[in-house]
Design an enzyme around this catalytic site. Structure first.
Site, PDB file in Angstrom:
ATOM      1  N   LYS A 201       0.678  -0.898  -0.558  1.00  0.00           N
ATOM      2  CA  LYS A 201       0.308   0.032  -0.190  1.00  0.00           C
ATOM      3  C   LYS A 201       0.584   1.279   0.322  1.00  0.00           C
ATOM      4  O   LYS A 201       1.423   1.522   0.554  1.00  0.00           O
ATOM      5  CB  LYS A 201      -0.664  -0.211   1.502  1.00  0.00           C
ATOM      6  CG  LYS A 201      -1.412   1.340   1.219  1.00  0.00           C
ATOM      7  CD  LYS A 201      -3.170   1.667   2.357  1.00  0.00           C
ATOM      8  CE  LYS A 201      -3.239   2.162   1.790  1.00  0.00           C
ATOM      9  NZ  LYS A 201      -4.663   2.032   3.483  1.00  0.00           N
ATOM     10  N   LYS A 255      -1.908  -1.174  -3.915  1.00  0.00           N
ATOM     11  CA  LYS A 255      -3.113  -0.269  -3.775  1.00  0.00           C
ATOM     12  C   LYS A 255      -2.678   1.014  -3.799  1.00  0.00           C
ATOM     13  O   LYS A 255      -1.277   0.786  -3.847  1.00  0.00           O
ATOM     14  CB  LYS A 255      -3.922  -0.493  -2.593  1.00  0.00           C
ATOM     15  CG  LYS A 255      -4.589   0.931  -2.708  1.00  0.00           C
ATOM     16  CD  LYS A 255      -5.326   0.808  -0.472  1.00  0.00           C
ATOM     17  CE  LYS A 255      -6.171   1.950  -0.170  1.00  0.00           C
ATOM     18  NZ  LYS A 255      -6.779   1.978   0.517  1.00  0.00           N
TER      19      LYS A 255
HETATM   20  C1  PBG Z   1      -7.471   3.414   5.564  1.00  0.00           C
HETATM   21  C2  PBG Z   1      -7.361   3.074   4.282  1.00  0.00           C
HETATM   22  C3  PBG Z   1      -7.578   3.863   2.942  1.00  0.00           C
HETATM   23  C4  PBG Z   1      -8.372   3.432   1.598  1.00  0.00           C
HETATM   24  C5  PBG Z   1      -8.849   2.246   2.487  1.00  0.00           C
HETATM   25  N1  PBG Z   1      -8.399   2.035   3.664  1.00  0.00           N
HETATM   26  C6  PBG Z   1      -7.112   5.094   3.245  1.00  0.00           C
HETATM   27  C7  PBG Z   1      -5.930   5.709   3.212  1.00  0.00           C
HETATM   28  O1  PBG Z   1      -4.756   4.700   4.430  1.00  0.00           O
HETATM   29  O2  PBG Z   1      -5.511   6.544   3.825  1.00  0.00           O
HETATM   30  C8  PBG Z   1      -8.440   4.122   0.916  1.00  0.00           C
HETATM   31  C9  PBG Z   1      -9.057   3.723  -0.321  1.00  0.00           C
HETATM   32  C10 PBG Z   1      -9.752   4.725  -1.469  1.00  0.00           C
HETATM   33  O3  PBG Z   1      -8.765   5.980  -1.562  1.00  0.00           O
HETATM   34  O4  PBG Z   1     -10.673   4.077  -2.304  1.00  0.00           O
HETATM   35  N2  PBG Z   1      -6.825   2.646   6.216  1.00  0.00           N
END
Ligand code: PBG
Length: 331
Positions: A201, A255
């Site tokens: 991520k 992601k």
């Molecule tokens: C939180 C989380 C995030 C997303 C999914 N779970 C945001 C972040 O890490 O700030 C992002 C999903 C999206 O942008 O569609 N842990």
């Protein structure tokens, strides 16, 4: 690889010149089996609230969830992912609402499990919807403390699993959380619960609209670069995935999606495990707004998703899940 053939005996246009032959030799396809539908939850009764930064996407109070869940069931979407919008009054430094068995996500899991048997439920393990500072972990001496956060994530995961969540999806990017959660699930006799690790991520700029949707955007102080991956890195993704598989992850997530197709392909080719990708909120907003402004045709949605399949995704978390499932089913 040696390229065989030579013009004019070889003409590649010959195998493109009608729809049936294009269908016959298509190398990748998108089916409803590839889709994971994210759903935003909110408190209250009879509420369907538009999310400004994500045109077409709503937050639903639990009594109105049937609107989306009936469609998901009809279309045979295999899994939904739940994300709560937490009112400010329930946020604090340590995100303790995450451990409340009557929080929005827990109530939603119980209610959905009672009524719907055909799809899996995936829930996010991370503290950011619940912390007053918008970070995914606890802050000690101005730093996100990895090991103190782990203690809470473990409890959050066990709580969600015991409520009926089928897939625990840690998206927090703390080190060591997969191993700890796996061990704890085993200890609690929850060995069939699956772990989808957000292994890769990135500290991406494409999460903006999501943070707005779950209400953490205005709260967030600073950025998430001390735990999410550096957007410049490639090799590091190997290490993240390798560790998580060893620790007991069943599937891994990359992601965001489209800006990281190289990473999806890297992981798929090297690990041979189910790889999921997340077409995140910023990607969704870009495409939807371009379509609204008539800069792009509707078909750009399918193209964005097939690119994720081509790169090697088994399944895709996408806010387009219902639209595209409807389209697939009507073909
Ligand atoms: C939180 C989380 C995030 C997303 C999914 N779970 C945001 C972040 O890490 O700030 C992002 C999903 C999206 O942008 O569609 N842990």
């Amino acid at each position: 690889m040696k390229i065989l053939g030579k013009f004019p005996s070889t003409r590649l246009r010959r195998v493109r010149n009608s729809d049936w032959v294009r269908r016959l030799i298509s190398e990748n396809n998108l089916s409803v089996n590839d889709l994971i539908l994210p759903i935003f939850l909110r408190e209250g009764k009879n509420k369907i609230e538009k999310i400004k930064s994500m045109p077409g996407i709503n937050r639903y109070s639990l009594d109105r969830l049937t609107n989306v869940l009936d469609k998901a069931e009809d279309f045979k979407i295999p899994m939904i992912a739940l994300f709560p919008y937490t009112p400010n009054s329930k946020k604090n430094k340590n995100g303790s609402e995450a451990l409340n068995e009557n929080n929005l996500v827990c109530r939603a899991i119980r209610a959905i499990k009672k009524k719907y048997k055909d799809f899996g439920i995936m829930t996010d393990v991370a503290l950011d919807p619940y912390t007053s500072h918008g970070h995914d972990g606890v802050i000690i001496n101005n730093k996100i403390d990895n090991d103190e956060t782990l203690k809470l994530l473990e409890k959050q995961a066990i709580l969600q699993a015991s409520m009926g969540s089928d897939v625990i999806a840690p998206s927090d990017m703390m080190d060591g959380r997969i191993g700890l959660i796996r061990k704890s699930l085993d200890k609690h006799k929850l060995k069939d619960i699956k772990i989808l690790s957000y292994a890769v991520k990135y500290a991406s700029n494409f999460y903006g609209p999501f943070r707005d949707a779950v209400g953490s955007k205005k709260k967030l102080k600073g950025n998430k670069k001390t735990y999410q991956m550096d957007i410049r890195n490639y090799n590091e993704a190997f290490r993240e995935v390798g560790l998580d598989i060893k620790e007991g992850a069943d599937f891994v997530m990359v992601k965001p999606g489209m800006p990281y197709l190289d990473i999806i392909s890297l992981i798929k080719q090297n690990f041979k495990v189910p790889v999921f990708s997340y077409q995140v909120s910023g990607e969704y907003a870009m495409i939807v707004n371009a379509i609204k402004n008539k800069n792009l045709d509707q078909n750009a949605i399918y193209e964005s998703l097939i690119s994720l399949k081509r790169a090697g995704s088994n399944a895709i978390v996408t806010y387009f899940a219902l639209d595209i499932a409807k389209k697939i089913n009507s073909n």
